[in-house]
Enzyme design. Sequence first.
Site, PDB file in Angstrom:
ATOM      1  N   ALA A 224       0.845  -1.203   0.000  1.00  0.00           N
ATOM      2  CA  ALA A 224       0.000   0.000   0.000  1.00  0.00           C
ATOM      3  C   ALA A 224       0.875   1.246   0.000  1.00  0.00           C
ATOM      4  O   ALA A 224       2.011   1.236   0.463  1.00  0.00           O
ATOM      5  CB  ALA A 224      -0.905  -0.007   1.220  1.00  0.00           C
TER       6      ALA A 224
ATOM      7  N   ASN B 211       8.634   9.010   4.642  1.00  0.00           N
ATOM      8  CA  ASN B 211       7.403   9.721   4.292  1.00  0.00           C
ATOM      9  C   ASN B 211       6.636  10.082   5.554  1.00  0.00           C
ATOM     10  O   ASN B 211       6.696   9.382   6.564  1.00  0.00           O
ATOM     11  CB  ASN B 211       6.539   8.875   3.343  1.00  0.00           C
ATOM     12  CG  ASN B 211       5.543   8.006   4.074  1.00  0.00           C
ATOM     13  OD1 ASN B 211       4.467   8.470   4.493  1.00  0.00           O
ATOM     14  ND2 ASN B 211       5.886   6.738   4.282  1.00  0.00           N
ATOM     15  N   ARG B 212       5.938  11.187   5.470  1.00  0.00           N
ATOM     16  CA  ARG B 212       5.002  11.586   6.529  1.00  0.00           C
ATOM     17  C   ARG B 212       3.719  12.105   5.881  1.00  0.00           C
ATOM     18  O   ARG B 212       3.204  13.171   6.208  1.00  0.00           O
ATOM     19  CB  ARG B 212       5.633  12.612   7.470  1.00  0.00           C
ATOM     20  CG  ARG B 212       6.264  13.839   6.813  1.00  0.00           C
ATOM     21  CD  ARG B 212       6.656  14.873   7.881  1.00  0.00           C
ATOM     22  NE  ARG B 212       7.232  16.067   7.323  1.00  0.00           N
ATOM     23  CZ  ARG B 212       8.547  16.321   7.246  1.00  0.00           C
ATOM     24  NH1 ARG B 212       9.422  15.444   7.690  1.00  0.00           N
ATOM     25  NH2 ARG B 212       8.984  17.461   6.739  1.00  0.00           N
ATOM     26  N   PHE B 213       3.198  11.321   4.952  1.00  0.00           N
ATOM     27  CA  PHE B 213       2.012  11.727   4.191  1.00  0.00           C
ATOM     28  C   PHE B 213       0.808  11.981   5.099  1.00  0.00           C
ATOM     29  O   PHE B 213       0.086  12.961   4.925  1.00  0.00           O
ATOM     30  CB  PHE B 213       1.644  10.661   3.167  1.00  0.00           C
ATOM     31  CG  PHE B 213       2.461  10.717   1.910  1.00  0.00           C
ATOM     32  CD1 PHE B 213       2.434  11.837   1.108  1.00  0.00           C
ATOM     33  CD2 PHE B 213       3.232   9.639   1.519  1.00  0.00           C
ATOM     34  CE1 PHE B 213       3.170  11.900  -0.066  1.00  0.00           C
ATOM     35  CE2 PHE B 213       3.978   9.683   0.351  1.00  0.00           C
ATOM     36  CZ  PHE B 213       3.951  10.806  -0.441  1.00  0.00           C
TER      37      PHE B 213
ATOM     38  N   PHE C 177      -1.961   9.739   5.524  1.00  0.00           N
ATOM     39  CA  PHE C 177      -3.202   9.238   4.916  1.00  0.00           C
ATOM     40  C   PHE C 177      -3.862  10.271   4.002  1.00  0.00           C
ATOM     41  O   PHE C 177      -5.072  10.493   4.040  1.00  0.00           O
ATOM     42  CB  PHE C 177      -4.206   8.801   5.992  1.00  0.00           C
ATOM     43  CG  PHE C 177      -3.904   7.492   6.664  1.00  0.00           C
ATOM     44  CD1 PHE C 177      -2.916   6.646   6.192  1.00  0.00           C
ATOM     45  CD2 PHE C 177      -4.631   7.099   7.785  1.00  0.00           C
ATOM     46  CE1 PHE C 177      -2.647   5.434   6.818  1.00  0.00           C
ATOM     47  CE2 PHE C 177      -4.372   5.885   8.416  1.00  0.00           C
ATOM     48  CZ  PHE C 177      -3.377   5.052   7.933  1.00  0.00           C
TER      49      PHE C 177
ATOM     50  N   SER D  43       0.624   3.041  10.819  1.00  0.00           N
ATOM     51  CA  SER D  43       1.263   4.211  10.224  1.00  0.00           C
ATOM     52  C   SER D  43       1.722   5.146  11.337  1.00  0.00           C
ATOM     53  O   SER D  43       0.957   5.464  12.250  1.00  0.00           O
ATOM     54  CB  SER D  43       0.294   4.958   9.311  1.00  0.00           C
ATOM     55  OG  SER D  43       0.841   6.206   8.937  1.00  0.00           O
TER      56      SER D  43
ATOM     57  N   ASN E 203       2.338   8.261  10.934  1.00  0.00           N
ATOM     58  CA  ASN E 203       2.126   9.633  10.481  1.00  0.00           C
ATOM     59  C   ASN E 203       0.765  10.220  10.822  1.00  0.00           C
ATOM     60  O   ASN E 203       0.457  11.343  10.444  1.00  0.00           O
ATOM     61  CB  ASN E 203       2.362   9.706   8.972  1.00  0.00           C
ATOM     62  CG  ASN E 203       3.755   9.255   8.612  1.00  0.00           C
ATOM     63  OD1 ASN E 203       4.715   9.638   9.270  1.00  0.00           O
ATOM     64  ND2 ASN E 203       3.871   8.424   7.584  1.00  0.00           N
ATOM     65  N   THR E 204      -0.083   9.449  11.504  1.00  0.00           N
ATOM     66  CA  THR E 204      -1.343   9.956  12.039  1.00  0.00           C
ATOM     67  C   THR E 204      -1.250   9.865  13.557  1.00  0.00           C
ATOM     68  O   THR E 204      -1.075   8.773  14.099  1.00  0.00           O
ATOM     69  CB  THR E 204      -2.542   9.147  11.524  1.00  0.00           C
ATOM     70  OG1 THR E 204      -2.628   9.310  10.093  1.00  0.00           O
ATOM     71  CG2 THR E 204      -3.841   9.624  12.148  1.00  0.00           C
TER      72      THR E 204
ATOM     73  N   LYS F 274      -1.889  -4.901   9.485  1.00  0.00           N
ATOM     74  CA  LYS F 274      -0.517  -4.430   9.239  1.00  0.00           C
ATOM     75  C   LYS F 274       0.036  -3.813  10.517  1.00  0.00           C
ATOM     76  O   LYS F 274      -0.567  -2.898  11.082  1.00  0.00           O
ATOM     77  CB  LYS F 274      -0.493  -3.402   8.102  1.00  0.00           C
ATOM     78  CG  LYS F 274       0.921  -3.071   7.619  1.00  0.00           C
ATOM     79  CD  LYS F 274       0.890  -2.312   6.316  1.00  0.00           C
ATOM     80  CE  LYS F 274       2.274  -2.172   5.708  1.00  0.00           C
ATOM     81  NZ  LYS F 274       2.241  -1.519   4.382  1.00  0.00           N
TER      82      LYS F 274
ATOM     83  N   ASN G  37       5.063  -2.338   8.678  1.00  0.00           N
ATOM     84  CA  ASN G  37       4.982  -0.974   8.163  1.00  0.00           C
ATOM     85  C   ASN G  37       6.351  -0.305   8.310  1.00  0.00           C
ATOM     86  O   ASN G  37       7.340  -0.955   8.608  1.00  0.00           O
ATOM     87  CB  ASN G  37       3.895  -0.202   8.935  1.00  0.00           C
ATOM     88  CG  ASN G  37       3.219   0.862   8.092  1.00  0.00           C
ATOM     89  OD1 ASN G  37       3.860   1.558   7.308  1.00  0.00           O
ATOM     90  ND2 ASN G  37       1.912   1.010   8.248  1.00  0.00           N
ATOM     91  N   THR G  38       6.389   1.017   8.148  1.00  0.00           N
ATOM     92  CA  THR G  38       7.639   1.764   8.259  1.00  0.00           C
ATOM     93  C   THR G  38       8.072   1.890   9.721  1.00  0.00           C
ATOM     94  O   THR G  38       7.294   1.678  10.644  1.00  0.00           O
ATOM     95  CB  THR G  38       7.475   3.170   7.664  1.00  0.00           C
ATOM     96  OG1 THR G  38       6.390   3.838   8.338  1.00  0.00           O
ATOM     97  CG2 THR G  38       7.149   3.093   6.183  1.00  0.00           C
TER      98      THR G  38
END
Length: 352
Positions: free
Chosen positions: A61, A110-112, A114, A172, A174-175, A210, A239-240
């Site tokens: 993903a 990355n720090r998108f 979502f 993730s 990043n949230t 995940k 994940n990362t």
Amino acid sequence: MSGMERLGLSLLHRVDPERAHGLALRALQLGLVPAPGAYTSARLRTNLAGLRLPNPVGLAAGFDKNAEALAPLARAGFGFIEVGAVTPRAQPGNPRPRLFRLSEDRAVINRFGFNNAGMEAAAARLAARPRDAVIGLNLGANKDSADRAEDFARVLAHCGAHLDFATVNVSSPNTEKLRELQGAEALMGLLKGVMEARDWLPQPIPIFLKIAPDLSDAELSEIADVARASGLNGIIATNTTLGREGLMSAAKGEAGGLSGQPLFEKSTRVLARLSQLTGGEMPLIGVGGIASAEQAYAKIRAGASAVQLYSALVYQGMSLVAEIARGLERLLQRDGFGSVAEAVGAGRDEWL
């Protein structure tokens, strides 16, 4: 890798990473990327939680967040494809810049957060998906949601009729506070809602979880227990990472999740430990740092029934997918394995 692909990668690396990501998706849509179809053989064909895969090499993903390139990705050589993450409502994600190449480390940060167009847009595209590919969706939660656990079930209920599998993404980094949902009590409640949503689908599909690579042994043990108790069909590891050990690139201090080569050993050790904790009875998908057939094979021998990659494509292009599949077949044959399933977990103890 062809000369044309090498040139394309060189040009993409001269522009901002997020813009390059968008251009890569556009190139796929225009048919400018190798499309050999999935390389397969009797040795490579495998069963993942009831999914019949032509080969065990999947797309992780994050590459196609909004399911915009399903048909060309289905022709790119992957045995299965995971798109997303998708949240109930569209959201812009974190401020730019939020994607960084670490070329010296063959890695990405990355720090998108979502960023995606929401479940309505995803469902419309998934409804028109190619039917000869195995396609799944990474489920996410809105950053400002009053009930993040419910968000996962909402996305599944809305998109599930068009999927072959779905992944609950609580890992993730990043949230804010999302990873807190990996705790046993919160995770059990979240998965209960997701499983109930699955029961209402026209056709039940496998549900994967995940997880992060930064979990303690006790936390991994809890997750294994919850996975069994909730009826999960498999776990994606991993994940990362938030770790930054041994990096050389100038962007190493950027906030966000690190993927690529530096993640390989950490994620594989988590994978092997999960295989041990689940007794090899639950399908596992190995992700993190795969950039060669040898590394994909190491994940399988550590306990993975299938693997996924993404960051390596930034440096080696889409032709890497077929290279890994063909290389896996040679490695399996070399070691006397008649199938992927025979090799799963054969080298697990090397990582414990």
